[in-house]
Structures are given as structure tokens and as C-alpha cells.
Scaffold this motif. Structure first.
Motif, PDB file in Angstrom:
ATOM      1  N   GLU A  17      15.187  13.470  32.904  1.00 61.02           N
ATOM      2  CA  GLU A  17      14.686  12.102  32.497  1.00 61.02           C
ATOM      3  C   GLU A  17      15.846  11.692  31.438  1.00 61.02           C
ATOM      4  O   GLU A  17      16.051  10.430  31.502  1.00 61.02           O
ATOM      5  N   SER A  18      16.385  12.327  30.468  1.00 60.66           N
ATOM      6  CA  SER A  18      17.067  11.983  29.426  1.00 60.66           C
ATOM      7  C   SER A  18      18.462  11.488  30.135  1.00 60.66           C
ATOM      8  O   SER A  18      18.939  10.208  29.877  1.00 60.66           O
ATOM      9  N   ILE A  19      18.851  12.186  31.296  1.00 56.66           N
ATOM     10  CA  ILE A  19      20.003  11.836  31.856  1.00 56.66           C
ATOM     11  C   ILE A  19      19.875  10.525  32.602  1.00 56.66           C
ATOM     12  O   ILE A  19      20.938   9.560  32.510  1.00 56.66           O
ATOM     13  N   ILE A  20      18.548  10.375  33.406  1.00 55.03           N
ATOM     14  CA  ILE A  20      18.558   9.040  34.028  1.00 55.03           C
ATOM     15  C   ILE A  20      18.394   7.716  33.040  1.00 55.03           C
ATOM     16  O   ILE A  20      18.879   6.966  33.098  1.00 55.03           O
ATOM     17  N   LYS A  21      17.624   8.039  31.947  1.00 54.32           N
ATOM     18  CA  LYS A  21      17.561   7.144  31.080  1.00 54.32           C
ATOM     19  C   LYS A  21      18.895   6.689  30.367  1.00 54.32           C
ATOM     20  O   LYS A  21      19.381   5.484  30.141  1.00 54.32           O
ATOM     21  N   ALA A  22      19.796   7.777  30.004  1.00 56.71           N
ATOM     22  CA  ALA A  22      21.158   7.384  29.461  1.00 56.71           C
ATOM     23  C   ALA A  22      22.081   6.720  30.514  1.00 56.71           C
ATOM     24  O   ALA A  22      22.803   5.828  29.897  1.00 56.71           O
ATOM     25  N   ARG A  23      22.075   7.044  31.666  1.00 59.17           N
ATOM     26  CA  ARG A  23      22.570   6.328  32.933  1.00 59.17           C
ATOM     27  C   ARG A  23      22.401   4.960  32.812  1.00 59.17           C
ATOM     28  O   ARG A  23      23.274   4.034  33.006  1.00 59.17           O
ATOM     29  N   SER A  28      20.927   3.081  30.867  1.00 57.20           N
ATOM     30  CA  SER A  28      21.395   2.505  29.403  1.00 57.20           C
ATOM     31  C   SER A  28      22.608   2.288  29.510  1.00 57.20           C
ATOM     32  O   SER A  28      23.072   0.958  29.178  1.00 57.20           O
ATOM     33  N   PHE A  29      23.604   3.165  29.786  1.00 59.53           N
ATOM     34  CA  PHE A  29      24.960   3.081  30.021  1.00 59.53           C
ATOM     35  C   PHE A  29      25.293   1.685  30.984  1.00 59.53           C
ATOM     36  O   PHE A  29      26.112   0.784  30.680  1.00 59.53           O
ATOM     37  N   ASN A  30      24.604   1.780  32.069  1.00 63.17           N
ATOM     38  CA  ASN A  30      24.972   0.711  33.024  1.00 63.17           C
ATOM     39  C   ASN A  30      24.635  -0.759  32.728  1.00 63.17           C
ATOM     40  O   ASN A  30      25.173  -1.572  32.988  1.00 63.17           O
ATOM     41  N   ASP A  31      23.440  -0.749  31.669  1.00 60.05           N
ATOM     42  CA  ASP A  31      23.314  -1.887  31.160  1.00 60.05           C
ATOM     43  C   ASP A  31      23.831  -2.471  30.055  1.00 60.05           C
ATOM     44  O   ASP A  31      23.395  -3.305  29.165  1.00 60.05           O
ATOM     45  N   GLU A  32      24.888  -1.548  29.826  1.00 64.37           N
ATOM     46  CA  GLU A  32      25.678  -1.915  28.475  1.00 64.37           C
ATOM     47  C   GLU A  32      25.143  -1.672  27.105  1.00 64.37           C
ATOM     48  O   GLU A  32      25.428  -2.151  26.186  1.00 64.37           O
ATOM     49  N   ARG A  75      35.213  -2.073  31.050  1.00 68.39           N
ATOM     50  CA  ARG A  75      33.875  -1.181  30.966  1.00 68.39           C
ATOM     51  C   ARG A  75      33.315  -0.880  32.468  1.00 68.39           C
ATOM     52  O   ARG A  75      33.685  -1.929  32.935  1.00 68.39           O
ATOM     53  N   PHE A  76      32.957   0.013  32.754  1.00 66.64           N
ATOM     54  CA  PHE A  76      32.344   0.474  34.084  1.00 66.64           C
ATOM     55  C   PHE A  76      31.071   1.213  33.989  1.00 66.64           C
ATOM     56  O   PHE A  76      30.515   1.485  32.823  1.00 66.64           O
ATOM     57  N   LYS A  77      30.517   1.326  35.278  1.00 67.88           N
ATOM     58  CA  LYS A  77      29.069   1.954  35.274  1.00 67.88           C
ATOM     59  C   LYS A  77      29.394   3.319  35.849  1.00 67.88           C
ATOM     60  O   LYS A  77      30.346   3.578  36.269  1.00 67.88           O
ATOM     61  N   ILE A  78      28.409   4.227  35.325  1.00 70.72           N
ATOM     62  CA  ILE A  78      28.509   5.608  35.681  1.00 70.72           C
ATOM     63  C   ILE A  78      27.166   5.701  36.870  1.00 70.72           C
ATOM     64  O   ILE A  78      26.400   5.230  36.962  1.00 70.72           O
TER      65      ILE A  78
END
Length: 180
Positions: A79-85, A87-91, A177-180
Motif C-alpha cells: 500500500e505504501s508503494i502504491i500511495k508513494a507512486r 503521489s510521485f506521479n501527481d507531483e 520531471r517524469f512519472k514512475i
């Protein structure tokens, strides 16, 4: 807050404006980050019941779209990885960093380096949002070293592509900046 044509070059000015708006309330505005679609203020509010007044005052800068109380919490790794990803992709790089940190603390060996690399990329982009390109690039160089043994997919994150993107930024000197 919604970003209405602000750039990272205006982060310092926005920080000062936000501080001035709440200076009489005991509120501390520590930092400002300007992303493509939103602006983030790191703010310490002494009493929860004044959050509405803080957001009302901040709306003089731009419409407030959301606020989030950030506290370190323990949630399952997946869940942490999904939430972090997300968040990252939402800048929302600071949030991505904060969500990954507890997972990183509990990891070891190559996974610890990999997670540290993702956290460092997030931190680098935080500095880019504050118009600190040199700091951003220096942190990306550290991230690339952390990715040295990583490859393939990690929870649907294409680490090989992340490494390519980071290397491109370092070599070109142009932060994209890029998405992961």
C-alpha cells in the motif's frame, strides 16, 4: 492549492506571501513547492480549529484544492508503494518521500538502496519545485548511485526507465520531471 500560472521561480515569493498572510496566527510556513498543477505549503498550525482560517487566507494566493495532515504512519509495504507512486506521479514529491521513508527504514540490502534512490529522486524534484536546479541535479547523482544494483520492475515501477530518466537529466542539465 491550484496552480494558476505560477512557476518554481516564484516559490520564494509565494513562501513570503503565505507567511505574511498568517503571521498573526502563530502559524509557521516552512516551505513552498510549485508543481505543474498545484502549489504546496508545508505549514504547522498550532490549533486544528484554525485550519479553515488558514486555508481561507491562503486562498488570496490561489484557490485551495485540498489540505492534508501529514504524520508518519505504518501501512503495509504494498500500500505504501502504491500511495508513494501515485503521489510521485501527481507531483506530490514530498508526500511520496514521506510515505516511502517508513518502508525504507524497515528494508535492507539492495531493496534499501533502491528505496533510498526513489526517495532521493522525490527529494530532488522537491528542490526543482523550489527552483533549486543545482541541488536537484546533485541529489539525482546520489540517487543514480543508489540504483546501481537495481533493475527491472519493483512493484510495477520500471527501475530501468527511472535510471534512464535520471541519467538523461544529469547529462543534459535540463530537469524534466517524469512519472514512475
Amino acid at each position: 492549492m491550484k496552480n494558476q500560472d505560477y512557476t518554481s521561480g516564484q516559490a520564494s515569493r509565494l513562501l513570503q506571501k503565505a507567511r505574511n498572510l498568517v503571521s498573526d496566527m502563530g502559524v509557521v510556513v516552512r516551505d513552498t513547492r510549485v508543481a505543474t498543477n498545484h502549489i504546496e505549503f508545508d505549514t504547522s498550525v498550532p490549533e486544528h480549529n484554525i485550519v479553515a482560517e488558514v486555508t481561507r487566507r491562503f486562498s488570496a494566493i490561489s484557490p485551495v484544492s485540498e489540505y492534508e495532515l501529514l504524520v508518519e504512519q505504518k501501512i503495509p509495504k504494498h500500500e505504501s508503494i502504491i500511495k508513494a507512486r501515485q503521489s510521485f506521479n501527481d507531483e506530490k514529491y514530498w508526500r511520496a518521500h514521506e510515505v516511502l521513508e517508513p518502508v525504507w527504514k524497515e528494508s535492507s540490502d539492495e531493496e534499501k538502496d533502491l528505496l533510498n534512490g526513489i526517495i532521493l529522486v522525490s527529494a530532488a524534484f522537491v528542490h526543482d519545485e523550489k527552483d533549486e536546479k543545482n541541488i536537484c541535479t546533485a541529489i539525482l547523482e546520489r540517487a543514480l548511485k543508489k540504483f546501481s544494483k537495481a533493475e527491472g520492475l519493483y512493484f510495477d515501477i520500471d527501475i530501468d526507465q527511472v535510471k534512464k530518466n535520471v541519467l538523461h537529466i544529469i547529462e543534459s542539465g535540463c530537469v524534466q520531471r517524469f512519472k514512475i
